[in-house]
Design a protein around this motif. Structure first.
Motif, PDB file in Angstrom:
ATOM      1  N   SER A  27       0.112  14.299  26.426  1.00  0.00           N
ATOM      2  CA  SER A  27      -0.259  15.682  26.105  1.00  0.00           C
ATOM      3  C   SER A  27      -1.277  15.755  24.971  1.00  0.00           C
ATOM      4  CB  SER A  27       0.989  16.466  25.719  1.00  0.00           C
ATOM      5  OG  SER A  27       1.795  16.663  26.848  1.00  0.00           O
ATOM      6  N   LYS A  28      -2.012  16.851  24.951  1.00  0.00           N
ATOM      7  CA  LYS A  28      -3.042  17.057  23.925  1.00  0.00           C
ATOM      8  C   LYS A  28      -2.552  18.020  22.839  1.00  0.00           C
ATOM      9  CE  LYS A  28      -7.179  16.188  26.628  1.00  0.00           C
ATOM     10  NZ  LYS A  28      -6.724  16.016  28.011  1.00  0.00           N
ATOM     11  N   PRO A  29      -3.109  17.901  21.633  1.00  0.00           N
ATOM     12  CA  PRO A  29      -2.705  18.802  20.550  1.00  0.00           C
ATOM     13  C   PRO A  29      -3.048  20.260  20.859  1.00  0.00           C
ATOM     14  CG  PRO A  29      -4.032  16.975  19.697  1.00  0.00           C
ATOM     15  CD  PRO A  29      -4.116  16.915  21.186  1.00  0.00           C
ATOM     16  N   ARG A  64       0.428  19.875  26.821  1.00  0.00           N
ATOM     17  CA  ARG A  64       0.138  20.222  25.441  1.00  0.00           C
ATOM     18  C   ARG A  64       1.299  19.775  24.553  1.00  0.00           C
ATOM     19  NH1 ARG A  64      -4.143  20.403  26.932  1.00  0.00           N
ATOM     20  NH2 ARG A  64      -5.693  22.060  26.935  1.00  0.00           N
ATOM     21  N   GLN A  65       0.979  19.452  23.287  1.00  0.00           N
ATOM     22  CA  GLN A  65       2.004  18.920  22.367  1.00  0.00           C
ATOM     23  C   GLN A  65       2.856  20.042  21.775  1.00  0.00           C
ATOM     24  OE1 GLN A  65       0.041  16.361  19.526  1.00  0.00           O
ATOM     25  NE2 GLN A  65      -0.863  15.106  21.115  1.00  0.00           N
ATOM     26  N   ILE A  66       3.791  20.522  22.600  1.00  0.00           N
ATOM     27  CA  ILE A  66       4.703  21.590  22.187  1.00  0.00           C
ATOM     28  C   ILE A  66       6.121  21.178  22.568  1.00  0.00           C
ATOM     29  CG2 ILE A  66       5.313  24.032  22.406  1.00  0.00           C
ATOM     30  CD1 ILE A  66       2.559  24.307  23.953  1.00  0.00           C
ATOM     31  N   ILE A  67       7.039  21.261  21.604  1.00  0.00           N
ATOM     32  CA  ILE A  67       8.451  21.083  21.945  1.00  0.00           C
ATOM     33  C   ILE A  67       9.257  22.240  21.371  1.00  0.00           C
ATOM     34  CG2 ILE A  67       8.303  18.559  22.141  1.00  0.00           C
ATOM     35  CD1 ILE A  67       9.636  18.288  19.417  1.00  0.00           C
ATOM     36  N   VAL A  68      10.251  22.669  22.123  1.00  0.00           N
ATOM     37  CA  VAL A  68      11.212  23.651  21.630  1.00  0.00           C
ATOM     38  C   VAL A  68      12.583  22.998  21.748  1.00  0.00           C
ATOM     39  CG1 VAL A  68       9.807  25.654  22.258  1.00  0.00           C
ATOM     40  CG2 VAL A  68      11.474  24.800  23.893  1.00  0.00           C
ATOM     41  N   PHE A  69      13.434  23.243  20.773  1.00  0.00           N
ATOM     42  CA  PHE A  69      14.748  22.603  20.797  1.00  0.00           C
ATOM     43  C   PHE A  69      15.705  23.378  19.916  1.00  0.00           C
ATOM     44  CE2 PHE A  69      13.975  20.589  16.628  1.00  0.00           C
ATOM     45  CZ  PHE A  69      12.594  20.574  16.596  1.00  0.00           C
ATOM     46  N   ARG A  70      16.989  23.203  20.190  1.00  0.00           N
ATOM     47  CA  ARG A  70      18.015  23.861  19.383  1.00  0.00           C
ATOM     48  C   ARG A  70      18.804  22.811  18.618  1.00  0.00           C
ATOM     49  NH1 ARG A  70      18.496  29.180  20.022  1.00  0.00           N
ATOM     50  NH2 ARG A  70      17.518  30.121  21.872  1.00  0.00           N
ATOM     51  N   ASP A  72      22.075  22.832  16.165  1.00  0.00           N
ATOM     52  CA  ASP A  72      23.153  23.758  15.759  1.00  0.00           C
ATOM     53  C   ASP A  72      22.844  25.189  16.204  1.00  0.00           C
ATOM     54  OD1 ASP A  72      24.495  21.706  14.470  1.00  0.00           O
ATOM     55  OD2 ASP A  72      23.396  22.041  12.610  1.00  0.00           O
ATOM     56  N   LYS A  73      22.373  25.325  17.433  1.00  0.00           N
ATOM     57  CA  LYS A  73      22.043  26.636  18.036  1.00  0.00           C
ATOM     58  C   LYS A  73      20.754  27.259  17.499  1.00  0.00           C
ATOM     59  CE  LYS A  73      26.147  27.225  20.279  1.00  0.00           C
ATOM     60  NZ  LYS A  73      26.149  26.604  21.575  1.00  0.00           N
ATOM     61  N   ASP A  74      20.274  26.821  16.338  1.00  0.00           N
ATOM     62  CA  ASP A  74      19.048  27.403  15.786  1.00  0.00           C
ATOM     63  C   ASP A  74      17.842  26.943  16.598  1.00  0.00           C
ATOM     64  OD1 ASP A  74      20.336  28.722  13.759  1.00  0.00           O
ATOM     65  OD2 ASP A  74      20.153  27.044  12.365  1.00  0.00           O
ATOM     66  N   LEU A  75      17.008  27.919  16.946  1.00  0.00           N
ATOM     67  CA  LEU A  75      15.814  27.597  17.718  1.00  0.00           C
ATOM     68  C   LEU A  75      14.727  27.015  16.813  1.00  0.00           C
ATOM     69  CD1 LEU A  75      14.200  27.741  20.366  1.00  0.00           C
ATOM     70  CD2 LEU A  75      13.457  30.019  19.641  1.00  0.00           C
ATOM     71  N   ASN A  76      14.120  25.939  17.282  1.00  0.00           N
ATOM     72  CA  ASN A  76      13.009  25.310  16.563  1.00  0.00           C
ATOM     73  C   ASN A  76      11.826  25.163  17.506  1.00  0.00           C
ATOM     74  OD1 ASN A  76      14.267  23.994  13.868  1.00  0.00           O
ATOM     75  ND2 ASN A  76      15.760  23.964  15.523  1.00  0.00           N
ATOM     76  N   VAL A  77      10.646  25.425  16.970  1.00  0.00           N
ATOM     77  CA  VAL A  77       9.405  25.218  17.724  1.00  0.00           C
ATOM     78  C   VAL A  77       8.566  24.264  16.895  1.00  0.00           C
ATOM     79  CG1 VAL A  77       7.281  26.303  18.548  1.00  0.00           C
ATOM     80  CG2 VAL A  77       9.453  27.543  18.708  1.00  0.00           C
ATOM     81  N   LEU A  78       8.140  23.176  17.513  1.00  0.00           N
ATOM     82  CA  LEU A  78       7.324  22.215  16.765  1.00  0.00           C
ATOM     83  C   LEU A  78       6.076  21.874  17.580  1.00  0.00           C
ATOM     84  CD1 LEU A  78       7.419  20.810  13.999  1.00  0.00           C
ATOM     85  CD2 LEU A  78       8.535  18.877  15.115  1.00  0.00           C
ATOM     86  N   LEU A  79       4.938  22.036  16.917  1.00  0.00           N
ATOM     87  CA  LEU A  79       3.647  21.794  17.557  1.00  0.00           C
ATOM     88  C   LEU A  79       3.077  20.483  17.032  1.00  0.00           C
ATOM     89  CD1 LEU A  79       2.306  25.405  16.934  1.00  0.00           C
ATOM     90  CD2 LEU A  79       3.530  24.562  18.955  1.00  0.00           C
ATOM     91  N   LEU A 137      15.112  15.004  19.086  1.00  0.00           N
ATOM     92  CA  LEU A 137      13.706  14.947  18.653  1.00  0.00           C
ATOM     93  C   LEU A 137      12.961  13.795  19.328  1.00  0.00           C
ATOM     94  CD1 LEU A 137      14.228  15.857  14.913  1.00  0.00           C
ATOM     95  CD2 LEU A 137      12.626  17.015  16.446  1.00  0.00           C
ATOM     96  N   GLN A 138      13.578  12.622  19.346  1.00  0.00           N
ATOM     97  CA  GLN A 138      12.918  11.463  19.965  1.00  0.00           C
ATOM     98  C   GLN A 138      12.695  11.690  21.456  1.00  0.00           C
ATOM     99  OE1 GLN A 138      14.451   7.468  18.238  1.00  0.00           O
ATOM    100  NE2 GLN A 138      15.972   8.959  17.584  1.00  0.00           N
ATOM    101  N   HIS A 139      13.685  12.303  22.093  1.00  0.00           N
ATOM    102  CA  HIS A 139      13.593  12.584  23.531  1.00  0.00           C
ATOM    103  C   HIS A 139      12.413  13.517  23.830  1.00  0.00           C
ATOM    104  CE1 HIS A 139      15.630  13.468  27.536  1.00  0.00           C
ATOM    105  NE2 HIS A 139      14.721  14.427  27.459  1.00  0.00           N
ATOM    106  N   GLU A 140      12.308  14.594  23.065  1.00  0.00           N
ATOM    107  CA  GLU A 140      11.249  15.581  23.341  1.00  0.00           C
ATOM    108  C   GLU A 140       9.863  15.031  22.999  1.00  0.00           C
ATOM    109  OE1 GLU A 140      12.072  17.810  25.259  1.00  0.00           O
ATOM    110  OE2 GLU A 140      14.228  17.738  24.910  1.00  0.00           O
ATOM    111  N   VAL A 141       9.752  14.296  21.896  1.00  0.00           N
ATOM    112  CA  VAL A 141       8.451  13.705  21.540  1.00  0.00           C
ATOM    113  C   VAL A 141       8.031  12.685  22.614  1.00  0.00           C
ATOM    114  CG1 VAL A 141       7.202  12.288  19.855  1.00  0.00           C
ATOM    115  CG2 VAL A 141       8.658  14.167  19.056  1.00  0.00           C
ATOM    116  N   ASP A 142       8.994  11.970  23.154  1.00  0.00           N
ATOM    117  CA  ASP A 142       8.709  11.039  24.255  1.00  0.00           C
ATOM    118  C   ASP A 142       8.001  11.738  25.415  1.00  0.00           C
ATOM    119  OD1 ASP A 142       9.528   8.564  23.425  1.00  0.00           O
ATOM    120  OD2 ASP A 142      11.357   8.484  24.636  1.00  0.00           O
ATOM    121  N   HIS A 143       8.467  12.942  25.758  1.00  0.00           N
ATOM    122  CA  HIS A 143       7.856  13.674  26.884  1.00  0.00           C
ATOM    123  C   HIS A 143       6.363  13.899  26.648  1.00  0.00           C
ATOM    124  CE1 HIS A 143      11.020  14.625  29.699  1.00  0.00           C
ATOM    125  NE2 HIS A 143      11.808  15.134  28.761  1.00  0.00           N
ATOM    126  N   LEU A 144       5.973  14.078  25.386  1.00  0.00           N
ATOM    127  CA  LEU A 144       4.559  14.334  25.073  1.00  0.00           C
ATOM    128  C   LEU A 144       3.723  13.068  25.244  1.00  0.00           C
ATOM    129  CD1 LEU A 144       4.999  16.576  21.910  1.00  0.00           C
ATOM    130  CD2 LEU A 144       4.931  17.254  24.320  1.00  0.00           C
TER     131      LEU A 144
END
Ligand code: ZN
Length: 174
Positions: A27-29, A64-70, A72-79, A137-144
């Motif tokens: 994926s691209k930035p 594109r380099q986007i991950i969303v993840f929860r 402790d239920k809190d939503l996080n968006v990391l670009l 985190l490692q799982h989602e970054v892997d997808h990128l």
């Protein structure tokens, strides 16, 4: 609380599944704009409807380099996330993926990681996590990077997973 089958099926119809070549691409930035915000809203809706804890943009066909993840239920968006540190200590644990019909395999991952990226307001964000959170985190970054759990598990686990996937795709032929 888990969603009903219909909600989950609708979400899965939008999630690329193993075998789709897009899942092997890098994926691209990204830069922040309204289009990106809309895309992220869509990703969160799909992730939640599929009862997932994380989703990366390539899983809905967007490189594109986007991950969303929860966490402790809190939503996080990391670009544009990057793993900037990994512990030498690793843990093997069961790990599922929405692009593998949520089936789980045992994957060895660093116990602790530091991941850096940008949030939707453009702030630099640093996540220092361990255990299951470090795993997400490692799982989602892997997808990128075009990698999936199937690239990280043992040969036996892969064989087992392929067997289970085949059964799901060919009901009644087993
Ligand atoms: Zn996944």
């Amino acid at each position: 609380m888990a969603n009903d089958d219909k909600t989950r099926a609708a979400a899965f119809s939008q999630i690329r599944q193993f075998g789709d070549p897009v899942l092997k691409e890098v994926s691209k930035p990204v830069e922040i704009d309204d289009e990106l915000r809309k895309l992220i809203d869509r990703m969160v809706i799909i992730m939640d409807a599929a009862d997932g804890v994380g989703l990366a943009a390539p899983q809905i066909g967007i490189l594109r380099q986007i991950i969303v993840f929860r966490l402790d239920k809190d939503l996080n968006v990391l670009l544009n996330p990057k793993i900037t540190w990994k512990s030498e200590e690793t843990i093997v644990d069961a790990e599922g993926c929405l692009s593998l019909a949520s089936l789980a395999v045992d994957v060895e991952r660093a116990k602790e990681v530091k991941v850096e990226g940008m949030d939707l307001e453009g702030n630099h964000r640093v996540y220092e996590q361990e255990g299951i959170k470090a795993r997400i985190l490692q799982h989602e970054v892997d997808h990128l990077e075009g990698k999936m759990v199937i690239d990280r598990c043992s040969r036996e686990q892969r064989k087992d997973l392929m067997g289970r996937l085949r059964k799901m795709r060919l009901p009644g032929e087993d």
